[in-house]
Design a protein around this motif. Structure first.
Motif, mmCIF file in Angstrom:
data_model
loop_
_atom_site.group_PDB
_atom_site.id
_atom_site.type_symbol
_atom_site.label_atom_id
_atom_site.label_comp_id
_atom_site.label_asym_id
_atom_site.label_seq_id
_atom_site.Cartn_x
_atom_site.Cartn_y
_atom_site.Cartn_z
ATOM 1 N N MET A 148 34.609 32.421 38.003
ATOM 2 C CA MET A 148 35.217 33.602 37.736
ATOM 3 C C MET A 148 34.650 34.759 38.154
ATOM 4 O O MET A 148 33.349 34.746 38.305
ATOM 5 C CB MET A 148 35.015 33.604 36.287
ATOM 6 C CG MET A 148 35.814 34.790 35.468
ATOM 7 S SD MET A 148 35.318 35.244 33.699
ATOM 8 C CE MET A 148 33.766 35.607 33.980
ATOM 9 N N THR A 149 35.349 35.514 38.871
ATOM 10 C CA THR A 149 34.809 36.775 39.822
ATOM 11 C C THR A 149 34.761 37.926 39.085
ATOM 12 O O THR A 149 34.024 38.911 39.241
ATOM 13 C CB THR A 149 35.480 36.734 41.081
ATOM 14 O OG1 THR A 149 36.926 36.964 40.899
ATOM 15 C CG2 THR A 149 35.369 35.581 41.813
ATOM 16 N N GLY A 184 40.877 43.471 31.153
ATOM 17 C CA GLY A 184 41.652 43.483 30.056
ATOM 18 C C GLY A 184 41.597 42.101 29.193
ATOM 19 O O GLY A 184 40.485 41.777 28.774
ATOM 20 N N ASN A 185 42.750 41.386 29.259
ATOM 21 C CA ASN A 185 42.662 40.297 28.587
ATOM 22 C C ASN A 185 42.584 39.031 29.588
ATOM 23 O O ASN A 185 42.650 37.825 29.191
ATOM 24 C CB ASN A 185 43.936 39.875 27.552
ATOM 25 C CG ASN A 185 43.729 40.846 26.383
ATOM 26 O OD1 ASN A 185 42.907 40.828 25.782
ATOM 27 N ND2 ASN A 185 45.053 41.392 26.254
ATOM 28 N N PHE A 186 42.288 39.470 30.754
ATOM 29 C CA PHE A 186 42.429 38.125 31.602
ATOM 30 C C PHE A 186 41.087 38.057 32.565
ATOM 31 O O PHE A 186 40.395 38.956 32.865
ATOM 32 C CB PHE A 186 43.587 38.803 32.862
ATOM 33 C CG PHE A 186 44.907 38.786 32.343
ATOM 34 C CD1 PHE A 186 45.891 37.568 32.468
ATOM 35 C CD2 PHE A 186 45.404 39.783 31.707
ATOM 36 C CE1 PHE A 186 47.014 37.344 31.891
ATOM 37 C CE2 PHE A 186 46.838 39.709 31.432
ATOM 38 C CZ PHE A 186 47.608 38.386 31.575
ATOM 39 N N LEU A 187 40.749 36.623 32.761
ATOM 40 C CA LEU A 187 39.848 36.232 33.499
ATOM 41 C C LEU A 187 40.250 35.877 34.936
ATOM 42 O O LEU A 187 41.352 35.308 35.068
ATOM 43 C CB LEU A 187 39.243 35.101 33.075
ATOM 44 C CG LEU A 187 38.875 35.183 31.559
ATOM 45 C CD1 LEU A 187 38.168 33.712 31.115
ATOM 46 C CD2 LEU A 187 37.623 36.169 31.281
ATOM 47 N N VAL A 188 39.578 36.578 35.790
ATOM 48 C CA VAL A 188 40.094 36.531 37.331
ATOM 49 C C VAL A 188 39.301 35.460 38.093
ATOM 50 O O VAL A 188 37.901 35.710 38.325
ATOM 51 C CB VAL A 188 40.344 37.621 38.182
ATOM 52 C CG1 VAL A 188 41.153 37.531 39.625
ATOM 53 C CG2 VAL A 188 41.145 38.828 37.311
ATOM 54 N N LEU A 189 40.023 34.519 38.585
ATOM 55 C CA LEU A 189 39.342 33.571 39.537
ATOM 56 C C LEU A 189 38.991 33.605 40.908
ATOM 57 O O LEU A 189 39.687 34.720 41.291
ATOM 58 C CB LEU A 189 39.923 32.020 39.525
ATOM 59 C CG LEU A 189 40.128 31.396 38.051
ATOM 60 C CD1 LEU A 189 40.777 29.917 37.910
ATOM 61 C CD2 LEU A 189 38.945 31.349 37.111
ATOM 62 N N GLU A 190 38.296 33.040 41.696
ATOM 63 C CA GLU A 190 37.808 33.334 42.925
ATOM 64 C C GLU A 190 39.113 33.479 43.835
ATOM 65 O O GLU A 190 39.168 34.196 44.869
ATOM 66 C CB GLU A 190 37.061 32.456 43.607
ATOM 67 C CG GLU A 190 36.284 32.725 44.791
ATOM 68 C CD GLU A 190 35.233 31.776 45.106
ATOM 69 O OE1 GLU A 190 34.064 31.890 45.779
ATOM 70 O OE2 GLU A 190 35.387 30.468 44.937
ATOM 71 N N GLY A 218 42.101 34.456 42.983
ATOM 72 C CA GLY A 218 42.867 35.414 42.611
ATOM 73 C C GLY A 218 43.802 35.214 41.226
ATOM 74 O O GLY A 218 44.486 35.952 40.676
ATOM 75 N N ARG A 219 43.727 33.679 41.052
ATOM 76 C CA ARG A 219 44.453 33.445 39.723
ATOM 77 C C ARG A 219 44.065 33.925 38.559
ATOM 78 O O ARG A 219 42.781 34.198 38.409
ATOM 79 C CB ARG A 219 44.495 31.870 39.701
ATOM 80 C CG ARG A 219 45.590 31.323 38.891
ATOM 81 C CD ARG A 219 45.895 29.883 38.898
ATOM 82 N NE ARG A 219 45.008 29.059 38.822
ATOM 83 C CZ ARG A 219 44.457 28.425 37.569
ATOM 84 N NH1 ARG A 219 45.370 28.981 36.432
ATOM 85 N NH2 ARG A 219 43.680 27.801 37.224
ATOM 86 N N LYS A 220 44.977 34.581 37.629
ATOM 87 C CA LYS A 220 44.479 34.963 36.394
ATOM 88 C C LYS A 220 44.627 33.954 35.237
ATOM 89 O O LYS A 220 45.542 33.114 35.016
ATOM 90 C CB LYS A 220 45.189 36.328 36.090
ATOM 91 C CG LYS A 220 44.665 37.242 36.868
ATOM 92 C CD LYS A 220 45.758 38.519 36.679
ATOM 93 C CE LYS A 220 44.994 39.676 37.716
ATOM 94 N NZ LYS A 220 45.972 40.979 37.110
ATOM 95 N N ILE A 221 43.812 34.065 34.443
ATOM 96 C CA ILE A 221 43.943 33.249 32.982
ATOM 97 C C ILE A 221 43.765 34.235 31.925
ATOM 98 O O ILE A 221 42.868 34.866 31.679
ATOM 99 C CB ILE A 221 42.617 32.120 32.843
ATOM 100 C CG1 ILE A 221 42.800 31.138 34.027
ATOM 101 C CG2 ILE A 221 42.742 31.329 31.399
ATOM 102 C CD1 ILE A 221 41.771 30.215 34.085
#
Length: 468
Positions: free
Chosen positions: A36-37, A41-47, A49-52
């Motif tokens: 996680m980079t 807001g409510n999103f975690l952004v991965l290396e 660029g994908r959002k969870i």
């Protein structure tokens, strides 16, 4: 447990390079963790660029979502002004203001606050404070604690000893203090007998607690320890109406303290700032954490009632406990700003409204599912317990890792949602559940999406599992 999965229907979970390349002593050394980079807001952004979507706030921590500029600025300002305080000599304005704010939030029910860095530290402090209270009033024989089975109060040795989470305790049992005994949890789904009323169930549990006091010697007990809404160990199980009033009466009957662990369920998570406000009682000591600082800094604490504080003030006036980083200024700054925002933006009202919507949608989508045994919770703190057989409510074998597999599937691109796993809800070993605990400021659209996605996730997971 592995965060790399290749499945022709579900897709692949992104991950870092081989776990063997990491210098971190991770929770699982054979796992490739997602990188996680940033968080927005409510999103975690991965290396990549994908959002969870973070529908659990981590471990029910994130109460404002991520990237709040007010909180970040408050922490930055404090770090630049005074990043550390040696509390053996000094205090800081921000610690004083936070503790005053917390005490006032109880409408005078509690007297003083003590700020540490984790829920486990808070429980260690609570246990020691309870013991010292009885030394101050000249009852040194009180060394025992009573807690509940399927409970979790922290991972340090003292906190682990007080808890009843068998899997977490197992490897360290020889190291744990033996001055703790346990009674049944208040879990209507698993513990209430067929046709038994809430009143009779409460009466039975109160009788069991009373008998445990008598068994160990009522004059030997320091405190009874419990979560108002059991989090990680049971999956958001609230007590039935009247239970904590009955527990309070038993403690008062024998002169013992009541310690309520609100690290996970408190500070607004259940719809009121303090979960005990919904129970019509006041604890003697309360632990807090997680939503206290919303994840912007490590911060937790305890609140001590007047009975306890008065005994210290009239006695030695010394709490024989301390941490290098207690009352940490940056942590206090984060917590103070988070609590101000919750109050100014009337977020507790949103917790209640969105919690009602979330529960309604979860029941509509999943209550009839053959592998969903129970849906329970309060506010924005909801748990779903899974079962292998809905007729008998038998759990899955623990080696199936159902709760973790559901959560890992949720991280795939098809769902893009983070929910929180938990196990041991039946007997400390078996029983799987997930926790849904989004930020206090989630919108109606967010909640509709969370419920629909969780519904799809659960249905897809068990459809695949039941085919194999």
């Amino acid at each position: 447990m592995v965060l790399i999965k290749l499945d022709s229907t579900m897709g692949a979970v992104d991950a870092t390079a081989s776990s063997k390349d990491s210098a971190v002593l991770h929770r699982h050394l054979d796992t490739k963790f997602l990188n996680m980079t940033r968080a927005e807001g409510n999103f975690l952004v991965l290396e990549n660029g994908r959002k969870i979507f973070d529908a659990s706030g981590g471990a029910a921590v994130g109460c404002l979502g991520w990237g709040n500029q007010r909180v970040a600025q408050a922490v930055t300002n404090q770090v630049l002004a005074a990043p550390y305080c040696a509390t053996i000599f000094y205090t800081t304005r921000v610690q004083e203001e936070l503790c005053r704010d917390l005490v006032q939030s109880t409408n005078g029910a509690m007297a003083r606050a003590y700020i540490v860095n984790s829920g486990s530290e808070a429980m260690e402090a609570a246990v020691k404070l309870a013991r010292q209270y009885f030394l101050e009033i000249d009852e040194p024989q009180r060394t025992l604690f009573i807690s509940r089975r399927q409970s979790y109060h922290g991972i340090t040795l003292g906190a682990l000893a007080v808890g009843g989470h068998e899997v977490r305790r197992a490897k360290f049992e020889p190291l744990l203090t033996k001055n703790v005994s346990r009674v049944s949890p208040c879990n209507a789904f698993r513990g209430k007998a067929p046709c038994e009323s809430d009143e009779k169930y409460v009466e039975r549990l109160a009788k069991e607690l009373d008998e445990e006091f008598q068994r160990v010697g009522p004059a030997n007990v320091c405190a009874f320890v419990a979560e108002p809404i059991v989090g990680a160990a049971l999956g958001c199980v609230p007590a039935v109406k009247g239970y904590f009033k009955a527990v309070r009466e038993v403690c008062d009957k024998y002169g013992a303290l009541l310690i309520l662990d609100e690290v996970m369920c408190g500070m607004g998570r259940s719809g009121t700032l303090h979960a005990w406000e919904q129970e019509g009682i006041v604890p003697d000591i309360q632990t807090i954490g997680k939503a206290l600082g919303g994840g912007y800094q490590p911060v937790a604490g305890l609140l001590a009632g007047h009975r306890v504080v008065n005994a210290l003030e009239r006695g030695t006036s010394v709490f024989v406990h301390g941490h290098t980083y207690q009352g940490h200024p940056a942590g206090c700054a984060a917590a103070l700003e988070v609590q101000r925002i919750i109050r100014e933006e009337n977020l507790l009202s949103n917790v209640r409204a969105m919690g009602d919507l979330l529960s309604t949608r979860l029941f509509e989508l999943l209550a009839s599912h053959p592998n969903v045994g129970n849906i329970r919770g309060r506010g924005l703190f909801w748990g779903i317990e899974f079962v292998a057989d809905k007729e008998t409510m038998a759990p899955f074998p623990s080696e199936d890792h159902v709760c973790m597999d559901v959560c890992e599937l949720g991280l795939t691109d098809k769902y893009g949602i983070n929910v929180y796993p938990g196990g041991g809800s039946v007997d400390g070993y078996t029983g799987d559940h997930i926790i849904i605990s989004p930020a206090f400021n989630v919108s109606r659209e967010d909640v509709e999406w969370i419920a629909a996605t969780v519904g799809r996730l659960v249905s897809d997971y068990f459809a695949a599992k039941n085919r194999t």
